[in-house]
Design an enzyme around this catalytic site. Structure first.
Site, short mmCIF file in Angstrom:
data_model
loop_
_atom_site.label_atom_id
_atom_site.label_comp_id
_atom_site.label_asym_id
_atom_site.label_seq_id
_atom_site.Cartn_x
_atom_site.Cartn_y
_atom_site.Cartn_z
CG HIS A 1 2.62 6.30 -14.50
ND1 HIS A 1 2.67 6.99 -15.70
CD2 HIS A 1 1.31 6.06 -14.25
CE1 HIS A 1 1.43 7.17 -16.13
NE2 HIS A 1 0.59 6.61 -15.28
NE ARG B 1 13.83 34.17 4.00
CZ ARG B 1 14.28 33.58 2.91
NH1 ARG B 1 13.60 33.65 1.79
NH2 ARG B 1 15.41 32.92 2.92
N PRO C 1 4.79 13.82 -1.42
CG PRO C 1 6.08 12.04 -2.17
CD PRO C 1 5.37 13.27 -2.63
CD GLU C 2 3.62 18.01 3.29
OE1 GLU C 2 3.97 18.51 4.36
OE2 GLU C 2 2.50 18.21 2.78
#
Ligand SMILES: [Zn+2]
Length: 277
Positions: A91, A154, A2-3
């Site tokens: 689950h 970066r 899930p984003e």
């Protein structure tokens, strides 16, 4: 996994149905799934849910007395509302019984791959200090300047930088690939080579894609569902994610695969420039 849009979709459903509800009891089925203390009061028994806040891919339920449960959704987490005394799917590692307006219902937290967890905290300021301070600004509201600052010096690929939650919180594989395609930036370009102008476009496209996905209930690839168990529809709008080997929707060239930050990456080598524009 899930984003941001998938987690936001879950939060909106929970906000609608759980804010104002009182927790009657918590049932832990996998003790290792709970961090920070798991007695009944830390798991909200007797407390009323006051608000739900999200940052990146994590969210919290905050009680009216200020206690907090932080939800980390891992690779396959879902939080869904069910009628009282429903059968539990496999689950489900914890579930709660709640009551609102005299009606009982349940909240099930399911996570087949077990990378997620629930962390209990005494206050929201502890969540901000101990958990959310490690995350960058939320992807839905990050400014160009904040993203530019995060990418400075970066040398990694821009795709890897977007996946780094300490630079920008909430973006995963789907929305990194989709936003780089829409802003015509090659995913393997060095993060610090992206110009401010390109970054402006990337931020705009990223946020517009995230908002569109939220409106569609997120992307359901394997198992995402909102708080009421409904699948999202944004996967139908994906232009590159999951489409490697298929034609680019813009130019018709075959979309390519690459591996970036151990994640499968799909892009168009014609539309997505390797050089600054
Ligand atoms: Zn193309």
């Amino acid at each position: 996994m899930p984003e941001l849009p998938e987690v936001e979709t879950i939060c909106r459903g929970l906000a609608q149905h759980c804010v104002g509800a009182t927790v009657l009891s918590a049932f832990v089925h996998r003790p290792g799934f709970i961090r920070g203390g798991s007695n009944q009061s830390r798991l909200f028994t007797g407390l009323t849910i006051a608000r739900i806040l999200r940052h990146g891919k994590q969210f919290v339920l905050e009680s009216s007395c200020g206690r907090v449960m932080l939800f980390h959704m891992g690779m396959s987490g879902s939080v869904t509302i069910h009628p009282f005394q429903s059968l539990r799917a496999p689950h489900v590692h914890i579930h709660w019984t709640l009551t609102q307006n005299g009606k009982k219902f349940e909240l099930h937290h399911r996570d087949p791959r077990r990378f997620g967890y629930v962390h209990t905290y005494d206050t929201m300021s502890l969540v901000r200090k101990n958990a959310w301070s490690k995350l960058g600004p939320d992807a839905l509201v990050i400014s160009n300047e904040e993203l530019f600052e995060g990418l400075k010096n970066r040398r990694c690929a821009i795709k890897a930088a977007l996946l780094n939650q300490s630079i920008v919180a909430g973006v995963g594989n789907i929305y990194a690939d989709e936003s780089l395609f829409e802003s015509q930036i090659h995913p393997l370009r060095k993060a610090d080579s992206i110009t401010l102008c390109e970054l402006g476009e990337l931020t705009r496209k990223l946020q517009s894609i995230l908002k569109k996905s939220i409106r569609g209930g997120g992307s359901t690839i394997q198992n995402h569902a909102d708080a009421l168990g409904r699948c999202g529809t944004y996967q139908e709008d994906h232009k590159v994610y999951g489409r490697g080997g298929e034609p680019c929707m813009t130019c018709g060239a075959i979309l390519k695969h690459a591996l970036c930050a151990q994640r499968s990456t799909v892009f168009c080598s014609i539309c997505q420039s390797k050089k600054p524009r």
